[in-house]
Design a protein around this motif. Structure first.
Motif, PDB file in Angstrom:
ATOM      1  N   THR A 147       0.907  -1.178  -0.361  1.00  0.00           N
ATOM      2  CA  THR A 147      -0.054   0.187  -0.018  1.00  0.00           C
ATOM      3  C   THR A 147       0.878   1.410  -0.340  1.00  0.00           C
ATOM      4  O   THR A 147       0.479   2.584  -1.004  1.00  0.00           O
ATOM      5  CB  THR A 147      -1.086  -0.338   0.943  1.00  0.00           C
ATOM      6  OG1 THR A 147      -0.312  -0.330   2.328  1.00  0.00           O
ATOM      7  CG2 THR A 147      -2.486  -1.194   1.138  1.00  0.00           C
ATOM      8  N   TYR A 148       2.177   1.175   0.732  1.00  0.00           N
ATOM      9  CA  TYR A 148       2.763   2.173   0.456  1.00  0.00           C
ATOM     10  C   TYR A 148       3.704   2.710  -0.702  1.00  0.00           C
ATOM     11  O   TYR A 148       3.901   3.763  -0.984  1.00  0.00           O
ATOM     12  CB  TYR A 148       4.346   2.243   1.345  1.00  0.00           C
ATOM     13  CG  TYR A 148       5.030   3.031   1.526  1.00  0.00           C
ATOM     14  CD1 TYR A 148       4.492   4.234   1.558  1.00  0.00           C
ATOM     15  CD2 TYR A 148       6.005   2.700   1.163  1.00  0.00           C
ATOM     16  CE1 TYR A 148       5.540   6.135   1.996  1.00  0.00           C
ATOM     17  CE2 TYR A 148       7.161   4.233   1.128  1.00  0.00           C
ATOM     18  CZ  TYR A 148       7.032   5.715   1.651  1.00  0.00           C
ATOM     19  OH  TYR A 148       7.772   6.489   1.665  1.00  0.00           O
ATOM     20  N   ALA A 149       3.632   1.524  -1.742  1.00  0.00           N
ATOM     21  CA  ALA A 149       4.537   1.808  -3.117  1.00  0.00           C
ATOM     22  C   ALA A 149       3.337   2.315  -3.626  1.00  0.00           C
ATOM     23  O   ALA A 149       3.343   3.109  -3.910  1.00  0.00           O
ATOM     24  CB  ALA A 149       4.730   0.279  -3.575  1.00  0.00           C
ATOM     25  N   LEU A 150       1.898   1.418  -4.369  1.00  0.00           N
ATOM     26  CA  LEU A 150       1.214   2.624  -4.363  1.00  0.00           C
ATOM     27  C   LEU A 150       0.320   3.976  -4.464  1.00  0.00           C
ATOM     28  O   LEU A 150      -0.051   5.042  -4.642  1.00  0.00           O
ATOM     29  CB  LEU A 150      -0.440   1.674  -4.342  1.00  0.00           C
ATOM     30  CG  LEU A 150      -0.751   0.699  -4.365  1.00  0.00           C
ATOM     31  CD1 LEU A 150      -1.692  -0.118  -4.398  1.00  0.00           C
ATOM     32  CD2 LEU A 150      -0.709   0.461  -5.937  1.00  0.00           C
ATOM     33  N   LEU A 151       0.392   3.903  -2.623  1.00  0.00           N
ATOM     34  CA  LEU A 151       0.581   5.468  -2.170  1.00  0.00           C
ATOM     35  C   LEU A 151       1.707   6.223  -2.630  1.00  0.00           C
ATOM     36  O   LEU A 151       1.553   7.574  -3.316  1.00  0.00           O
ATOM     37  CB  LEU A 151       1.175   5.981  -0.589  1.00  0.00           C
ATOM     38  CG  LEU A 151       0.544   7.420   0.230  1.00  0.00           C
ATOM     39  CD1 LEU A 151      -0.279   8.070  -0.477  1.00  0.00           C
ATOM     40  CD2 LEU A 151       0.849   6.568   1.171  1.00  0.00           C
ATOM     41  N   HIS A 152       2.313   6.049  -2.663  1.00  0.00           N
ATOM     42  CA  HIS A 152       4.337   6.719  -3.206  1.00  0.00           C
ATOM     43  C   HIS A 152       3.714   6.759  -5.013  1.00  0.00           C
ATOM     44  O   HIS A 152       3.887   8.281  -5.220  1.00  0.00           O
ATOM     45  CB  HIS A 152       5.415   6.036  -2.686  1.00  0.00           C
ATOM     46  CG  HIS A 152       6.736   6.621  -3.118  1.00  0.00           C
ATOM     47  ND1 HIS A 152       7.486   6.320  -4.418  1.00  0.00           N
ATOM     48  CD2 HIS A 152       7.414   6.883  -2.324  1.00  0.00           C
ATOM     49  CE1 HIS A 152       8.673   6.955  -4.268  1.00  0.00           C
ATOM     50  NE2 HIS A 152       8.285   7.680  -3.346  1.00  0.00           N
ATOM     51  N   GLU A 153       3.894   6.569  -5.408  1.00  0.00           N
ATOM     52  CA  GLU A 153       3.419   6.723  -7.435  1.00  0.00           C
ATOM     53  C   GLU A 153       1.935   7.604  -7.140  1.00  0.00           C
ATOM     54  O   GLU A 153       1.850   8.481  -8.305  1.00  0.00           O
ATOM     55  CB  GLU A 153       2.600   4.765  -7.757  1.00  0.00           C
ATOM     56  CG  GLU A 153       3.051   5.414  -9.406  1.00  0.00           C
ATOM     57  CD  GLU A 153       3.367   3.726  -9.893  1.00  0.00           C
ATOM     58  OE1 GLU A 153       2.614   3.533 -11.071  1.00  0.00           O
ATOM     59  OE2 GLU A 153       3.448   2.636  -9.186  1.00  0.00           O
TER      60      GLU A 153
END
Length: 139
Positions: free
Chosen positions: A31-37
């Protein structure tokens, strides 16, 4: 507003809901990777899992702390959350001064607002008189 009033406890709970909404995506690496993107920060840097680990640790602790304040808001929780928000705001201001993205300023404004709202009632002379005991009474 006093620290033992319903409006104060509603404020403590409201700040907790804000924290849940803002930090839930930090809890897992995916979920952090999705938020980062989604924040147009691009893909996560390859090779070092440590920044993701720190984001996940921060997200996990904030989410658990927020759940406590949603489920069992207490005046002491408001005071401690206000102190935590002073710390968060300090480091957000530091990051902004060192070139962080301007969006950090929006989060800084919310931290300062919730921090002040939760700490100012504790400045009243009688606020500490009826404070919750940190240790159980001894018989």
């Amino acid at each position: 507003m006093t620290t033992d009033s319903r409006p104060y406890l509603l404020l403590v709970r409201t700040s907790a809901w804000y924290d849940l909404v803002v930090t839930a995506a930090f809890v897992t690496p995916w979920t952090y990777a999705l938020l980062h993107e989604a924040l147009s920060l691009g893909p996560l840097p390859e090779g070092s899992p440590i920044p993701v680990l720190y984001a996940n640790l921060m997200g996990s602790v904030v989410v658990v702390w927020a759940l406590l304040r949603v489920l069992r808001p207490l005046p002491l929780h408001g005071f401690l959350d206000g102190v935590a928000r002073v710390l968060f705001a300090t480091w957000q201001a530091y990051a902004l001064a060192h070139g962080a993205a301007a969006v950090v300023g929006l989060f800084l404004a919310v931290e300062v607002a919730f921090g002040l709202a939760q700490l100012v009632p504790w400045a009243r002379p009688d606020a500490w008189r009826n404070r919750p005991r940190l240790r159980p009474e001894t018989p």
